[in-house]
Structure formats: structure tokens, C-alpha cells
Design a protein around this motif. Structure first.
Motif, PDB file in Angstrom:
ATOM      1  N   VAL A 196      -5.484  11.893 -18.923  1.00  0.00           N
ATOM      2  CA  VAL A 196      -5.904  12.309 -20.265  1.00  0.00           C
ATOM      3  C   VAL A 196      -7.252  11.948 -20.960  1.00  0.00           C
ATOM      4  O   VAL A 196      -7.515  12.433 -21.654  1.00  0.00           O
ATOM      5  CB  VAL A 196      -5.022  11.211 -20.819  1.00  0.00           C
ATOM      6  CG1 VAL A 196      -4.606  12.105 -22.274  1.00  0.00           C
ATOM      7  CG2 VAL A 196      -3.360  12.230 -20.665  1.00  0.00           C
ATOM      8  N   ARG A 197      -7.980  10.521 -20.406  1.00  0.00           N
ATOM      9  CA  ARG A 197      -8.822   9.946 -21.244  1.00  0.00           C
ATOM     10  C   ARG A 197     -10.393  10.905 -20.321  1.00  0.00           C
ATOM     11  O   ARG A 197     -11.180  11.434 -21.712  1.00  0.00           O
ATOM     12  CB  ARG A 197      -9.073   8.659 -20.194  1.00  0.00           C
ATOM     13  CG  ARG A 197     -10.476   8.324 -20.652  1.00  0.00           C
ATOM     14  CD  ARG A 197     -10.842   6.773 -20.063  1.00  0.00           C
ATOM     15  NE  ARG A 197     -11.360   7.347 -19.131  1.00  0.00           N
ATOM     16  CZ  ARG A 197     -11.929   6.774 -17.494  1.00  0.00           C
ATOM     17  NH1 ARG A 197     -11.645   5.253 -17.482  1.00  0.00           N
ATOM     18  NH2 ARG A 197     -12.069   7.630 -16.298  1.00  0.00           N
ATOM     19  N   ASN A 198     -10.101  11.753 -19.131  1.00  0.00           N
ATOM     20  CA  ASN A 198     -11.353  11.979 -18.572  1.00  0.00           C
ATOM     21  C   ASN A 198     -11.271  13.966 -19.432  1.00  0.00           C
ATOM     22  O   ASN A 198     -12.241  13.730 -19.913  1.00  0.00           O
ATOM     23  CB  ASN A 198     -11.246  11.994 -17.002  1.00  0.00           C
ATOM     24  CG  ASN A 198     -11.490  11.114 -16.432  1.00  0.00           C
ATOM     25  OD1 ASN A 198     -11.760   9.987 -17.229  1.00  0.00           O
ATOM     26  ND2 ASN A 198     -11.416  11.414 -15.455  1.00  0.00           N
ATOM     27  N   GLU A 199      -9.884  13.817 -19.529  1.00  0.00           N
ATOM     28  CA  GLU A 199      -9.806  15.403 -20.404  1.00  0.00           C
ATOM     29  C   GLU A 199      -9.973  15.540 -21.935  1.00  0.00           C
ATOM     30  O   GLU A 199     -11.117  16.211 -22.762  1.00  0.00           O
ATOM     31  CB  GLU A 199      -8.901  16.033 -20.828  1.00  0.00           C
ATOM     32  CG  GLU A 199      -8.346  17.021 -21.534  1.00  0.00           C
ATOM     33  CD  GLU A 199      -9.219  18.233 -20.512  1.00  0.00           C
ATOM     34  OE1 GLU A 199      -9.125  19.419 -21.332  1.00  0.00           O
ATOM     35  OE2 GLU A 199      -9.433  18.477 -19.417  1.00  0.00           O
ATOM     36  N   THR A 200      -9.883  14.105 -22.568  1.00  0.00           N
ATOM     37  CA  THR A 200     -10.506  13.804 -24.060  1.00  0.00           C
ATOM     38  C   THR A 200     -11.978  13.447 -23.645  1.00  0.00           C
ATOM     39  O   THR A 200     -12.428  14.351 -25.071  1.00  0.00           O
ATOM     40  CB  THR A 200     -10.233  12.731 -23.874  1.00  0.00           C
ATOM     41  OG1 THR A 200      -8.717  12.817 -24.597  1.00  0.00           O
ATOM     42  CG2 THR A 200     -10.461  11.875 -25.596  1.00  0.00           C
ATOM     43  N   VAL A 201     -12.650  12.712 -22.827  1.00  0.00           N
ATOM     44  CA  VAL A 201     -14.225  13.096 -22.496  1.00  0.00           C
ATOM     45  C   VAL A 201     -14.826  14.319 -22.422  1.00  0.00           C
ATOM     46  O   VAL A 201     -15.606  14.732 -23.346  1.00  0.00           O
ATOM     47  CB  VAL A 201     -14.933  12.517 -21.534  1.00  0.00           C
ATOM     48  CG1 VAL A 201     -16.221  12.600 -20.825  1.00  0.00           C
ATOM     49  CG2 VAL A 201     -13.779  10.990 -21.743  1.00  0.00           C
ATOM     50  N   ARG A 202     -13.894  15.123 -21.990  1.00  0.00           N
ATOM     51  CA  ARG A 202     -14.245  16.678 -21.880  1.00  0.00           C
ATOM     52  C   ARG A 202     -14.411  17.349 -23.092  1.00  0.00           C
ATOM     53  O   ARG A 202     -15.369  18.336 -23.384  1.00  0.00           O
ATOM     54  CB  ARG A 202     -13.811  17.397 -20.635  1.00  0.00           C
ATOM     55  CG  ARG A 202     -14.390  18.326 -20.166  1.00  0.00           C
ATOM     56  CD  ARG A 202     -13.311  19.276 -19.279  1.00  0.00           C
ATOM     57  NE  ARG A 202     -11.912  19.823 -19.867  1.00  0.00           N
ATOM     58  CZ  ARG A 202     -11.670  21.037 -20.855  1.00  0.00           C
ATOM     59  NH1 ARG A 202     -12.846  21.818 -20.694  1.00  0.00           N
ATOM     60  NH2 ARG A 202     -10.736  21.091 -20.736  1.00  0.00           N
ATOM     61  N   MET A 203     -13.624  16.971 -23.754  1.00  0.00           N
ATOM     62  CA  MET A 203     -12.790  18.056 -25.292  1.00  0.00           C
ATOM     63  C   MET A 203     -13.860  17.748 -26.161  1.00  0.00           C
ATOM     64  O   MET A 203     -14.561  18.089 -27.239  1.00  0.00           O
ATOM     65  CB  MET A 203     -11.513  17.891 -25.367  1.00  0.00           C
ATOM     66  CG  MET A 203     -11.046  18.670 -24.020  1.00  0.00           C
ATOM     67  SD  MET A 203     -11.374  20.382 -24.204  1.00  0.00           S
ATOM     68  CE  MET A 203     -10.479  20.549 -25.831  1.00  0.00           C
ATOM     69  N   ALA A 204     -14.419  15.971 -25.901  1.00  0.00           N
ATOM     70  CA  ALA A 204     -15.220  15.471 -26.976  1.00  0.00           C
ATOM     71  C   ALA A 204     -16.432  16.483 -27.341  1.00  0.00           C
ATOM     72  O   ALA A 204     -17.503  16.372 -27.624  1.00  0.00           O
ATOM     73  CB  ALA A 204     -15.198  14.143 -26.799  1.00  0.00           C
ATOM     74  N   ALA A 205     -16.902  16.153 -25.516  1.00  0.00           N
ATOM     75  CA  ALA A 205     -18.774  16.498 -25.204  1.00  0.00           C
ATOM     76  C   ALA A 205     -18.804  17.894 -25.589  1.00  0.00           C
ATOM     77  O   ALA A 205     -19.421  18.583 -25.970  1.00  0.00           O
ATOM     78  CB  ALA A 205     -19.042  16.309 -23.585  1.00  0.00           C
ATOM     79  N   GLU A 206     -17.753  18.922 -25.030  1.00  0.00           N
ATOM     80  CA  GLU A 206     -17.555  19.920 -25.841  1.00  0.00           C
ATOM     81  C   GLU A 206     -17.961  20.576 -26.844  1.00  0.00           C
ATOM     82  O   GLU A 206     -18.152  21.481 -27.422  1.00  0.00           O
ATOM     83  CB  GLU A 206     -16.732  20.975 -25.607  1.00  0.00           C
ATOM     84  CG  GLU A 206     -16.332  21.328 -23.442  1.00  0.00           C
ATOM     85  CD  GLU A 206     -15.293  21.934 -23.102  1.00  0.00           C
ATOM     86  OE1 GLU A 206     -14.412  22.435 -23.379  1.00  0.00           O
ATOM     87  OE2 GLU A 206     -15.289  22.225 -21.265  1.00  0.00           O
ATOM     88  N   ALA A 207     -17.226  19.491 -27.742  1.00  0.00           N
ATOM     89  CA  ALA A 207     -17.469  19.751 -29.220  1.00  0.00           C
ATOM     90  C   ALA A 207     -17.896  19.537 -29.959  1.00  0.00           C
ATOM     91  O   ALA A 207     -18.737  19.553 -31.342  1.00  0.00           O
ATOM     92  CB  ALA A 207     -16.332  19.306 -29.478  1.00  0.00           C
ATOM     93  N   VAL A 208     -19.950  18.707 -29.135  1.00  0.00           N
ATOM     94  CA  VAL A 208     -20.203  18.845 -29.544  1.00  0.00           C
ATOM     95  C   VAL A 208     -21.616  19.625 -30.179  1.00  0.00           C
ATOM     96  O   VAL A 208     -21.081  20.146 -29.152  1.00  0.00           O
ATOM     97  CB  VAL A 208     -21.487  17.699 -28.972  1.00  0.00           C
ATOM     98  CG1 VAL A 208     -22.290  17.513 -29.289  1.00  0.00           C
ATOM     99  CG2 VAL A 208     -20.470  16.547 -28.785  1.00  0.00           C
TER     100      VAL A 208
END
Length: 365
Positions: free
Chosen positions: A353-365
Motif C-alpha cells: 500500500v505504501r509503495n502504491e502511494t509513493v507511485r501515485m504521489a509521484a504521478e500527481a506531480v
């Protein structure tokens, strides 16, 4: 001549087979996909300083508190540091009950140090409450964590006997220190295990809240009692959680209760149900509560649990930057909801879950 040709063919056949085999191996290696490389999201998380699953602590929700040295001393047979800490805590009931739980868990495994403490100070209320806690913990260890249908009659009988014995120890600890809510908080787990009535639970709850109305650990335990899987129902659990959160001051962390109630009774796979206006408001209230607590009492024993649940629900609400902030604050320790309900897979689930959050946060930038 014909015989000679047959002999030559027979001699050549192994060479042909070997050549075909090596050719096949070469072609297979040439056209087979390369072995998968490291997970890109895991690498991105590690670049942020977040830890892989094998380095997650599955026994704590946060870094061990300042009393870890006292626990280590008790393991070595020296009870005096623990006794001094409990006495020094005085009326800080939250820390007292948390330390009591830690010591009780330790004594349930090996209680030689506690026996020495009791022999040296026979009427010490601190030793008495640790003894009560250890007996309750031992009872639950005897029962085991599996559902009732997988628990033997012998386990249930031992469980009941130990909880009944704990009631006498709880009464003694309460008598030795009448202002302390800790013995009654310990008794919640007896009420849950023995199936005490709602009226009995209400009476017990009055004893606790008259001594400490916003005790985090007490509210967490009581909510478990009111959950449908134990002695209550979904409606009773939600009602208890809502009323407690509404009455509590900001910084008490009791905004976590509706989130726990939600998690305990969530039977849907529809992520949209976690992004309703009500759920968004609950998470926002939790963020404000965590910020207030971090400013006034950053070592509060319940702060990490709220942060873990906030990270989880913020992720489900696609609020990935805010979720990542909470993950950064708790990373390295995963003994908290929702991860620890996955048993041995807690660290892996947390990291997924944490890694998916990292990925989605990066894509939102």
C-alpha cells in the motif's frame, strides 16, 4: 557397405541430439524474457528513505518508548527500573497503562522478576496491577488468536479459568490504588472474554471514565467489546465511537475510534465507500487531532495508531501526498491497524500500500 553406414549413423546420432539440445537452449535463452528486475515502486520508496518489508518492525506501532531499557532489565531479572518508572509516572494514566501492558506481556512469558518484585514489596500497587495484566494476557495466549470454531475445548476451559483468576487480582490492584483506572481498563478484556453483559460493561466503563474520561487505551479496548465480532454490533460500535470522538478534546486522539469502527465492520470492496463526505470529514478530523497531539504530546502511545489508519484511508481517498506524509512518520513499525490483521503478511501488505502511494504521489506531480 550398408552395415558401415548404419554404424556411422549410430555414432553420429548422439552428436546430432547434443547439437539440437544446445541449439534449443540457446534459442530459448535468446528469446525468453529477461528475469524481472526490482519493483520500480519499491525502488522509488527506498529512494525516499522508506524501508523494505524485511526491515519493518512487526512488534511495535512506533519506535520503542523510553522504557525499553526497563523491559530489558526485567528480562534479565532486575525489576527495579520498571518499578521506578511506574512510580514516577504517577497520575499519567495513559503511560501507566501502556507500560503495564508491556510488562504484563513480558511476565506472561516469564515472571521470575515479577515474583521477586512481589516478594520484596508485597503490597505494591504497581506490582499488583502488572500481575493482573499478566494473568489476562496469559489467558488470551492460552485461548489463541484463531476463531472460536478453531479453538479447542481445553483452550476455552483454560481461558475461562485464567480470566476468573484475573478478576481477583484486578480487584486487589484496584483496592491498593483506588484512583488508578488501569485495573479497570485491564478488566475490559476480561469482560470481553467472559461475555459480560452490556449493563456490566456500562458499570465498568463508569469506573474508568470517572477516573480518566479521555483515556485512549481504554476507549480502544471498549470499542473492541462493542464490535459485532465480540459482544456488541455494528450499530453499537459506531454509536460508541461517534459519541466518544464528538465529546473528546482535540489532541486526545479519540477521532481514531470512528475509523477503527469503520475498518472493523467494512464488508465492501467498493473504494468509493471510503471517500464519502462523511469519511472525508472523519479523516480530516483525524489529521487535526494528530497534529494537535504531535504538538503537545509527541510521544503519546496512541499517536502512531492514528497515523497508520490515516495513511491507509488517505490512500483509499486518492489523497496520496497527505498519505505519504503519514507513511513517512510511521515507516519502520507496522504493528497497527490495518496491517497487523494480516498476520505474517503485515509488513508485505503495508509496503504494498505504501509503495502504491509513493507511485501515485509521484504521478500527481
Amino acid at each position: 557397405m550398408t552395415v558401415l553406414l548404419w554404424i556411422l549413423a549410430a555414432l553420429a546420432l548422439p552428436l546430432v541430439i547434443a547439437a539440437l539440445w544446445f541449439t534449443g537452449v540457446f534459442v530459448k535463452e535468446l528469446f525468453s524474457p529477461s528475469p524481472p528486475g526490482p519493483d520500480a515502486t519499491a525502488l522509488a520508496a527506498e529512494r525516499l528513505g522508506l524501508l523494505p518489508a524485511e526491515r519493518q518492525d512487526t512488534e511495535h506501532a512506533a519506535p520503542p518508548a523510553a522504557w525499553s531499557a526497563a523491559l530489558t532489565a526485567a528480562c534479565s531479572g532486575d525489576w527495579t527500573p520498571a518499578a521506578e518508572l511506574l512510580r514516577a509516572d504517577g497520575r499519567d494514566w495513559e503511560r501507566r497503562s501502556t507500560l503495564t501492558a508491556e510488562l504484563g506481556t513480558l511476565a506472561a512469558e516469564e515472571d521470575g522478576w515479577l515474583l521477586a518484585w512481589e516478594a520484596a514489596r508485597p503490597d505494591d500497587p504497581d506490582a499488583a496491577v502488572v500481575r493482573a495484566q499478566s494473568t489476562v494476557r496469559l489467558a488470551w495466549d492460552l485461548r489463541g488468536a484463531r476463531q472460536a470454531r478453531y479453538t479447542s475445548r481445553e483452550q476455552f476451559e483454560g481461558f475461562g479459568r485464567m480470566l476468573s483468576a484475573a478478576r481477583e487480582e484486578i480487584a486487589r490492584a484496584a483496592e491498593l490504588n483506588p484512583e488508578d483506572p488501569t485495573p479497570y481498563i485491564v478488566e475490559i478484556w476480561v469482560a470481553l472474554g467472559l461475555g459480560c453483559s452490556h449493563a456490566e460493561m456500562d458499570e465498568l466503563w463508569e469506573r474508568i471514565t470517572s477516573r480518566d474520561p479521555y483515556h485512549y487505551g481504554a476507549h480502544y479496548a471498549a470499542l473492541q467489546y462493542w464490535c459485532a465480532k465480540w459482544r456488541g454490533s455494528k450499530e453499537l460500535a459506531f454509536d460508541f465511537a461517534r459519541r466518544a470522538a464528538e465529546r473528546a478534546p482535540v489532541g486526545s486522539l479519540l477521532t481514531v475510534l470512528p475509523l477503527i469502527a469503520r475498518f472493523e465492520h467494512d464488508e465492501t470492496t467498493d473504494v468509493a465507500a471510503d471517500s464519502t463526505p462523511e469519511m472525508l470529514a472523519l479523516v480530516d478530523a483525524g489529521l487535526a487531532d494528530a497534529a494537535a497531539c504531535a504538538a503537545s504530546d509527541p510521544d503519546h502511545p496512541g499517536l502512531a495508531q492514528l497515523r497508520h489508519l490515516l495513511a491507509y484511508y488517505l490512500h483509499l481517498q486518492d489523497r496520496h501526498e497527505a498519505a505519504l506524509e503519514q507513511f513517512r512518520l510511521v515507516d519502520g513499525h507496522v504493528d497497527a491497524l490495518p496491517w497487523n490483521y494480516r498476520g505474517e503478511d503485515a509488513a508485505a501488505y503495508y509496503c504494498r500500500v505504501r509503495n502504491e502511494t509513493v507511485r501515485m504521489a509521484a504521478e500527481a506531480v
